[in-house]
Design a protein around this motif. Structure first.
Motif, PDB file in Angstrom:
ATOM      1  N   GLU A   6      21.057 -33.665  10.128  1.00 21.41           N
ATOM      2  CA  GLU A   6      20.751 -33.743   8.705  1.00 21.41           C
ATOM      3  C   GLU A   6      19.278 -33.489   8.436  1.00 21.41           C
ATOM      4  O   GLU A   6      18.923 -32.807   7.479  1.00 21.41           O
ATOM      5  N   LEU A   7      18.412 -34.047   9.278  1.00 19.10           N
ATOM      6  CA  LEU A   7      16.981 -33.828   9.078  1.00 19.10           C
ATOM      7  C   LEU A   7      16.576 -32.398   9.386  1.00 19.10           C
ATOM      8  O   LEU A   7      15.710 -31.832   8.723  1.00 19.10           O
ATOM      9  N   ARG A   8      17.200 -31.780  10.394  1.00 22.42           N
ATOM     10  CA  ARG A   8      16.868 -30.399  10.741  1.00 22.42           C
ATOM     11  C   ARG A   8      17.303 -29.413   9.670  1.00 22.42           C
ATOM     12  O   ARG A   8      16.705 -28.350   9.529  1.00 22.42           O
ATOM     13  N   LYS A   9      18.342 -29.749   8.933  1.00 26.57           N
ATOM     14  CA  LYS A   9      18.822 -28.848   7.883  1.00 26.57           C
ATOM     15  C   LYS A   9      17.874 -28.784   6.695  1.00 26.57           C
ATOM     16  O   LYS A   9      17.973 -27.874   5.893  1.00 26.57           O
ATOM     17  N   ARG A  10      16.993 -29.740   6.584  1.00 29.21           N
ATOM     18  CA  ARG A  10      16.011 -29.722   5.496  1.00 29.21           C
ATOM     19  C   ARG A  10      14.859 -28.826   5.920  1.00 29.21           C
ATOM     20  O   ARG A  10      13.827 -29.268   6.398  1.00 29.21           O
ATOM     21  N   ARG A  11      15.051 -27.527   5.730  1.00 29.35           N
ATOM     22  CA  ARG A  11      14.097 -26.538   6.229  1.00 29.35           C
ATOM     23  C   ARG A  11      12.714 -26.673   5.592  1.00 29.35           C
ATOM     24  O   ARG A  11      11.703 -26.512   6.266  1.00 29.35           O
ATOM     25  N   GLY A  12      12.659 -26.945   4.307  1.00 29.75           N
ATOM     26  CA  GLY A  12      11.370 -27.102   3.643  1.00 29.75           C
ATOM     27  C   GLY A  12      10.566 -28.242   4.231  1.00 29.75           C
ATOM     28  O   GLY A  12       9.353 -28.117   4.455  1.00 29.75           O
ATOM     29  N   LEU A  13      11.237 -29.348   4.490  1.00 27.03           N
ATOM     30  CA  LEU A  13      10.569 -30.494   5.097  1.00 27.03           C
ATOM     31  C   LEU A  13      10.088 -30.151   6.500  1.00 27.03           C
ATOM     32  O   LEU A  13       8.942 -30.449   6.860  1.00 27.03           O
ATOM     33  N   MET A  14      10.934 -29.513   7.293  1.00 25.28           N
ATOM     34  CA  MET A  14      10.556 -29.177   8.665  1.00 25.28           C
ATOM     35  C   MET A  14       9.388 -28.189   8.698  1.00 25.28           C
ATOM     36  O   MET A  14       8.477 -28.321   9.511  1.00 25.28           O
ATOM     37  N   ILE A  15       9.392 -27.212   7.792  1.00 24.52           N
ATOM     38  CA  ILE A  15       8.287 -26.247   7.738  1.00 24.52           C
ATOM     39  C   ILE A  15       6.995 -26.960   7.356  1.00 24.52           C
ATOM     40  O   ILE A  15       5.935 -26.714   7.946  1.00 24.52           O
ATOM     41  N   ALA A  16       7.067 -27.847   6.379  1.00 27.63           N
ATOM     42  CA  ALA A  16       5.872 -28.591   5.967  1.00 27.63           C
ATOM     43  C   ALA A  16       5.349 -29.460   7.108  1.00 27.63           C
ATOM     44  O   ALA A  16       4.127 -29.535   7.325  1.00 27.63           O
ATOM     45  N   LEU A  17       6.232 -30.099   7.848  1.00 20.26           N
ATOM     46  CA  LEU A  17       5.795 -30.944   8.955  1.00 20.26           C
ATOM     47  C   LEU A  17       5.179 -30.126  10.085  1.00 20.26           C
ATOM     48  O   LEU A  17       4.201 -30.546  10.703  1.00 20.26           O
ATOM     49  N   ILE A  18       5.724 -28.954  10.333  1.00 19.36           N
ATOM     50  CA  ILE A  18       5.151 -28.082  11.364  1.00 19.36           C
ATOM     51  C   ILE A  18       3.778 -27.580  10.944  1.00 19.36           C
ATOM     52  O   ILE A  18       2.848 -27.524  11.748  1.00 19.36           O
ATOM     53  N   VAL A  19       3.638 -27.226   9.670  1.00 20.57           N
ATOM     54  CA  VAL A  19       2.339 -26.765   9.177  1.00 20.57           C
ATOM     55  C   VAL A  19       1.297 -27.870   9.304  1.00 20.57           C
ATOM     56  O   VAL A  19       0.165 -27.626   9.724  1.00 20.57           O
ATOM     57  N   VAL A  20       1.678 -29.092   8.959  1.00 25.15           N
ATOM     58  CA  VAL A  20       0.726 -30.202   9.046  1.00 25.15           C
ATOM     59  C   VAL A  20       0.375 -30.492  10.496  1.00 25.15           C
ATOM     60  O   VAL A  20      -0.790 -30.713  10.835  1.00 25.15           O
ATOM     61  N   ASN A  21       1.356 -30.485  11.376  1.00 27.50           N
ATOM     62  CA  ASN A  21       1.141 -30.891  12.763  1.00 27.50           C
ATOM     63  C   ASN A  21       0.501 -29.800  13.614  1.00 27.50           C
ATOM     64  O   ASN A  21      -0.267 -30.105  14.517  1.00 27.50           O
ATOM     65  N   ILE A  22       0.796 -28.543  13.341  1.00 28.53           N
ATOM     66  CA  ILE A  22       0.276 -27.446  14.158  1.00 28.53           C
ATOM     67  C   ILE A  22      -0.702 -26.578  13.380  1.00 28.53           C
ATOM     68  O   ILE A  22      -1.718 -26.138  13.915  1.00 28.53           O
ATOM     69  N   GLY A  23      -0.425 -26.347  12.109  1.00 25.10           N
ATOM     70  CA  GLY A  23      -1.220 -25.421  11.309  1.00 25.10           C
ATOM     71  C   GLY A  23      -2.636 -25.884  11.044  1.00 25.10           C
ATOM     72  O   GLY A  23      -3.592 -25.107  11.189  1.00 25.10           O
ATOM     73  N   PHE A  24      -2.833 -27.143  10.655  1.00 26.41           N
ATOM     74  CA  PHE A  24      -4.170 -27.626  10.340  1.00 26.41           C
ATOM     75  C   PHE A  24      -5.102 -27.603  11.547  1.00 26.41           C
ATOM     76  O   PHE A  24      -6.233 -27.111  11.432  1.00 26.41           O
ATOM     77  N   PRO A  25      -4.674 -28.099  12.709  1.00 22.26           N
ATOM     78  CA  PRO A  25      -5.566 -27.971  13.875  1.00 22.26           C
ATOM     79  C   PRO A  25      -5.828 -26.510  14.263  1.00 22.26           C
ATOM     80  O   PRO A  25      -6.934 -26.176  14.688  1.00 22.26           O
ATOM     81  N   ALA A  26      -4.830 -25.641  14.091  1.00 19.48           N
ATOM     82  CA  ALA A  26      -5.042 -24.225  14.403  1.00 19.48           C
ATOM     83  C   ALA A  26      -6.062 -23.607  13.450  1.00 19.48           C
ATOM     84  O   ALA A  26      -6.920 -22.814  13.872  1.00 19.48           O
ATOM     85  N   VAL A  27      -6.001 -23.953  12.179  1.00 21.30           N
ATOM     86  CA  VAL A  27      -6.981 -23.454  11.210  1.00 21.30           C
ATOM     87  C   VAL A  27      -8.369 -23.989  11.550  1.00 21.30           C
ATOM     88  O   VAL A  27      -9.368 -23.268  11.462  1.00 21.30           O
ATOM     89  N   PHE A  28      -8.458 -25.258  11.941  1.00 25.55           N
ATOM     90  CA  PHE A  28      -9.735 -25.837  12.352  1.00 25.55           C
ATOM     91  C   PHE A  28     -10.335 -25.052  13.509  1.00 25.55           C
ATOM     92  O   PHE A  28     -11.528 -24.696  13.483  1.00 25.55           O
ATOM     93  N   LEU A  29      -9.526 -24.760  14.521  1.00 25.20           N
ATOM     94  CA  LEU A  29     -10.028 -24.007  15.668  1.00 25.20           C
ATOM     95  C   LEU A  29     -10.356 -22.565  15.296  1.00 25.20           C
ATOM     96  O   LEU A  29     -11.318 -21.983  15.817  1.00 25.20           O
ATOM     97  N   LEU A  30      -9.613 -21.970  14.397  1.00 25.59           N
ATOM     98  CA  LEU A  30      -9.892 -20.606  13.946  1.00 25.59           C
ATOM     99  C   LEU A  30     -11.228 -20.542  13.206  1.00 25.59           C
ATOM    100  O   LEU A  30     -12.018 -19.610  13.414  1.00 25.59           O
ATOM    101  N   ILE A  31     -11.488 -21.521  12.363  1.00 22.54           N
ATOM    102  CA  ILE A  31     -12.774 -21.557  11.646  1.00 22.54           C
ATOM    103  C   ILE A  31     -13.920 -21.724  12.636  1.00 22.54           C
ATOM    104  O   ILE A  31     -14.965 -21.066  12.515  1.00 22.54           O
ATOM    105  N   ARG A  32     -13.727 -22.586  13.627  1.00 21.13           N
ATOM    106  CA  ARG A  32     -14.760 -22.746  14.658  1.00 21.13           C
ATOM    107  C   ARG A  32     -14.983 -21.454  15.438  1.00 21.13           C
ATOM    108  O   ARG A  32     -16.112 -21.104  15.756  1.00 21.13           O
ATOM    109  N   LEU A  33     -13.902 -20.746  15.726  1.00 18.57           N
ATOM    110  CA  LEU A  33     -14.004 -19.477  16.450  1.00 18.57           C
ATOM    111  C   LEU A  33     -14.749 -18.435  15.630  1.00 18.57           C
ATOM    112  O   LEU A  33     -15.630 -17.736  16.146  1.00 18.57           O
ATOM    113  N   LEU A  34     -14.420 -18.331  14.341  1.00 20.10           N
ATOM    114  CA  LEU A  34     -15.097 -17.367  13.475  1.00 20.10           C
ATOM    115  C   LEU A  34     -16.573 -17.725  13.280  1.00 20.10           C
ATOM    116  O   LEU A  34     -17.432 -16.836  13.249  1.00 20.10           O
ATOM    117  N   ALA A  35     -16.871 -19.003  13.142  1.00 23.25           N
ATOM    118  CA  ALA A  35     -18.270 -19.418  13.006  1.00 23.25           C
ATOM    119  C   ALA A  35     -19.060 -19.083  14.259  1.00 23.25           C
ATOM    120  O   ALA A  35     -20.212 -18.640  14.177  1.00 23.25           O
TER     121      ALA A  35
END
Length: 114
Positions: free
Chosen positions: A8-37
Motif C-alpha cells: 500500500e505504501l509503495r503504490k503511493r508513487r508521489g509520496l515515494m518520489i518525494a521521500l527519495i528526493v528528500v533522502n537522496i536528492g538534497f545531499p546530492a545537490v549539496f555535493l554538486l554545489i560543492r563540486l561546482l564551487a
C-alpha cells in the motif's frame, strides 16, 4: 498483513518520489554545489569530497533527512486506514487492535531504511 502494508505504501508513487528526493536528492545537490564551487574557484573552495564533507553530511544532513523520511512514512502508514474508514472493517475481522496497530510499524521502518 505486513506485506500488504508495504504494498500500500509503495503504490503511493508521489509520496515515494518525494521521500527519495528528500533522502537522496538534497545531499546530492549539496555535493554538486560543492563540486561546482571547487571547479570555479579551487583556491577558495576545498574539494567536494573528503573527510570533512563526509562528517558534515553524516552529522547534520543525513540524520535530519532520514528522520523526516521515517516520520512521513510512519505517519502515512499509521493514518491511512483511519482516514479511509478501513480500520473499522479490520477490527470486525477479529484481530486484536494491538496487532493491527503494530502491523503498521515494520512497513514504515522497512521503507524508510531503503
Amino acid at each position: 498483513m505486513i506485506a500488504t502494508r508495504v504494498m500500500e505504501l509503495r503504490k503511493r508513487r508521489g509520496l515515494m518520489i518525494a521521500l527519495i528526493v528528500v533522502n537522496i536528492g538534497f545531499p546530492a545537490v549539496f555535493l554538486l554545489i560543492r563540486l561546482l564551487a571547487h571547479a570555479v574557484a579551487p583556491h577558495d573552495n576545498p574539494p567536494a569530497g573528503g573527510y570533512d564533507i563526509f562528517r558534515v553530511l553524516v552529522a547534520g544532513f543525513l540524520p535530519t533527512f532520514g528522520f523526516i523520511v521515517a516520520t512521513t512514512a510512519g505517519c502515512t502508514a499509521g493514518s491511512r486506514d483511519l482516514t479511509e474508514g478501513m480500520f473499522r472493517h479490520l477490527v470486525v475481522t477479529g484481530r486484536s487492535r494491538l496487532a493491527l496497530y503494530l502491523a503498521r510499524i515494520p512497513p514504515a521502518w522497512r521503507l524508510s531504511c531503503r
